[in-house]
Write a protein that holds these residues in place. Structure first.
Motif, short mmCIF file in Angstrom:
data_model
loop_
_atom_site.label_atom_id
_atom_site.label_comp_id
_atom_site.label_asym_id
_atom_site.label_seq_id
_atom_site.Cartn_x
_atom_site.Cartn_y
_atom_site.Cartn_z
N CYS A 16 -85.22 -24.85 24.09
CA CYS A 16 -85.39 -24.37 22.71
C CYS A 16 -85.87 -25.49 21.79
O CYS A 16 -85.27 -26.56 21.76
CB CYS A 16 -84.04 -23.83 22.24
N CYS A 65 -82.05 -18.01 23.28
CA CYS A 65 -81.27 -19.25 23.28
C CYS A 65 -79.78 -18.94 23.10
O CYS A 65 -79.40 -18.32 22.10
CB CYS A 65 -81.75 -20.16 22.16
N PRO A 117 -83.15 -19.72 14.41
CA PRO A 117 -83.51 -20.83 13.53
C PRO A 117 -84.63 -21.75 14.00
O PRO A 117 -85.08 -22.59 13.22
CB PRO A 117 -82.20 -21.63 13.42
N HIS A 133 -85.44 -25.73 18.78
CA HIS A 133 -84.49 -25.99 17.70
C HIS A 133 -83.67 -27.24 17.99
O HIS A 133 -83.78 -28.24 17.30
CB HIS A 133 -83.58 -24.77 17.48
N MET A 134 -82.84 -27.18 19.04
CA MET A 134 -82.03 -28.36 19.37
C MET A 134 -81.98 -28.64 20.87
O MET A 134 -81.15 -29.40 21.33
CB MET A 134 -80.61 -28.19 18.81
N CYS A 168 -81.49 -26.52 23.68
CA CYS A 168 -80.73 -25.77 24.68
C CYS A 168 -81.68 -25.05 25.65
O CYS A 168 -82.80 -24.69 25.28
CB CYS A 168 -79.84 -24.71 24.01
N CYS A 204 -77.45 -20.95 22.38
CA CYS A 204 -76.76 -21.83 21.42
C CYS A 204 -76.72 -21.21 20.03
O CYS A 204 -75.65 -21.00 19.48
CB CYS A 204 -77.43 -23.20 21.40
N HIS A 205 -77.89 -20.93 19.45
CA HIS A 205 -77.89 -20.38 18.08
C HIS A 205 -78.75 -19.14 17.96
O HIS A 205 -78.92 -18.63 16.86
CB HIS A 205 -78.35 -21.45 17.08
N GLY A 206 -79.32 -18.66 19.08
CA GLY A 206 -79.93 -17.34 19.08
C GLY A 206 -81.42 -17.26 18.83
O GLY A 206 -81.95 -16.17 18.64
N SER A 207 -82.15 -18.39 18.82
CA SER A 207 -83.61 -18.28 18.68
C SER A 207 -84.16 -17.50 19.86
O SER A 207 -83.59 -17.53 20.97
CB SER A 207 -84.26 -19.67 18.66
FE1 FES Z 1 -81.80 -22.88 20.40
FE2 FES Z 1 -80.45 -23.84 18.36
S1 FES Z 1 -80.85 -24.82 20.24
S2 FES Z 1 -81.38 -21.90 18.55
#
Ligand code: FES
Length: 471
Positions: free
Chosen positions: A425, A443, A460, A427-428, A430, A445-448
């Motif tokens: 991902c 994802c 996100p 974003h961060m 994952c 972790c936070h749903g992207s």
């Molecule tokens: Fe994938 Fe945050 S690491 S949405």
């Protein structure tokens, strides 16, 4: 397949931003929350611009089941016990007033959006104690709520909690009309916010007030919303020939279904799970998982199939007109984050974490943010404040959320199966999971979410997945 609302609504497209502008307030996100916030700010005499990365209503607003309710699953008994009567009353009042405000606005502007007042019900097939408790708690806060034993559902229930004076509507028709009253720049992606400036891919916006109404706010710091929210997917099917219901129903048992009438259709919903996570993760492999009624719970890859089975069992002979899924931001304590973005950023505001109740709380959020920005009194703001006190439930959720994130980050070290994209991902970092129901990379972790080619679907994350170098 798109939602039934998308199939029957065409919202006029708008020009992208071209160059730098200055306004008093900029709202990022042209879904229900963003358009309502912009509308009320403008009504209060503030100059506003709305930035939208895609099209008006193209995010989660198009996938909602569009219930306008103060009934938000089993919440009031727990709110009273956790936050006390006064704050619980604020939650109830903000949502009850939101229903009234939708009605007032729709009548005043003559918006044809199938607005219907109706009761909303929580049902259980297993027990009635929690339903009785919820009815009593809601009634003590001034909501017209009662416990009953009959329902219109095609199976027997242990009881229902009834809320009167609730409503439903066609959300995109409402948004189509209201968005005509505000300035929206479509195809304009906000990339970065700093102080009083929002940098986009089309120019820079300078504003005294910045409202993040982007479903999941993209700045990671400050605010740390990525650590305080996760996302859930749920599935909906529009059925023809399933008969008519007067009310809207939500099951409180594990894997309870949602029933919501719309004209000739019945919208049947269910199968919720954390985005990017196989619901059977951690369960013994190869063994059926059943809910309390003995119904087998859906495995990954057959959630629509499971919903179809439910439809066939309860409404033999019905046919499927459409199916789609929704993605919701869930907070640690179940209450949205509406208010100041962070104590470290004056002039920044946020409305997010609506759970499954985004229509009503979008309206409540728009009114709260307008009051905060214009310096009016708003007693209801306390329960929604992103800086509210940390509850025991939130602490427990934080641990579980952290565990998913650690697991997702650890997995990204594993070799990937996809030979076109790097399934980590943006974003961060994952590791993304393939979701065969939606044919997307999700994802945990936070749903992207990303399509098969790695193009961004849900934030996100703000960018597409990186592609493999084939040379
Ligand atoms: Fe994938 Fe945050 S690491 S949405």
């Amino acid at each position: 397949m798109g939602s039934i609302w998308t199939a029957e609504t065409e919202i006029r497209s708008r020009e992208p931003l071209s160059g730098d502008i200055s306004v008093e307030a900029v709202v990022i996100g042209a879904g229900m929350a963003g358009i309502l916030a912009a509308y009320y700010l403008q009504q209060a005499g503030i100059t506003v611009a709305v930035l939208e990365a895609d099209r008006i209503g193209s995010g989660q607003t198009k996938n909602t089941t569009a219930k306008i309710t103060s009934q938000h699953n089993l919440i009031y008994d727990s709110l009273i016990r956790t936050f006390g009567n006064r704050m619980a009353e604020h939650y109830a009042r903000a949502n009850e007033e939101a229903i009234g405000e939708f009605e007032r606005l729709i009548l005043e502007k003559g918006i044809e959006c199938n607005f219907v007042k109706c009761p909303a019900f929580l049902y259980s097939r297993a027990e009635e104690v929690s339903l009785k408790r919820e009815a009593a708690a809601a009634a003590s806060l001034g909501i017209k709520a009662s416990f009953e034993t009959d329902s219109e559902l095609p199976f027997s229930v242990a009881g229902v909690t009834r809320f009167d004076g609730q409503a439903r509507f066609q959300p995109l028709r409402f948004l189509e009309k209201l968005s005509e009253e505000v300035t929206v720049y479509e195809q304009t992606r906000a990339l970065k916010a700093e102080g009083k400036q929002v940098e986009t891919d089309r120019g820079c916006v300078t504003a005294e007030h910045i409202v993040f109404a982007t479903h999941f706010p993209f700045p990671n710091v400050p605010g740390y919303y990525f650590a305080r929210m996760y996302q859930e997917r749920s599935y909906v099917m529009a059925l023809e020939g399933a008969g008519r219901l007067e009310g809207m129903y939500l099951g409180v048992d594990p894997d309870g279904l949602s029933f919501r009438p719309y004209g000739e259709f019945l919208l049947l919903g269910g199968g919720s799970h954390r985005t990017g996570v196989n619901r059977r993760e951690g369960r013994p492999a190869g063994r059926a998982v059943r809910d309390r009624q003995g119904v087998e719970m859906p495995e990954r890859g057959c959630r629509y199939g499971w919903l179809r089975e439910q439809a066939r069992a309860f409404y033999p002979g019905c046919s499927e007109a459409a199916h789609w899924s929704a993605q919701d931001c869930m907070t640690l304590d179940g209450i949205p984050y509406i208010g100041r973005f962070s104590e470290r950023r004056s002039g920044w505001y946020v409305a997010t974490g609506f759970g499954k109740w985004g229509m009503t709380t979008a309206m409540a959020g728009a009114r709260i943010l307008t009051a905060l920005i214009t310096g009016q009194e708003c007693p209801e703001a306390d329960i929604f404040s992103p800086q509210r006190h940390f509850t025991a439930r939130a602490a427990k959720e934080l641990l579980s959320h952290g565990a998913y994130t650690v697991k997702g980050l650890a997995k990204h070290l594993l070799p990937a199966e996809n030979d076109r994209i790097i399934p980590n991902c943006p974003h961060m970092g994952c590791r993304l999971e393939w979701n065969p129901d939606e044919e997307s990379y999700d994802c945990p972790c936070h749903g992207s979410r990303f399509d098969r080619e790695g193009h961004l679907i849900d934030n996100p994350a703000q960018t597409n997945c990186r592609r493999r170098n084939r040379s």
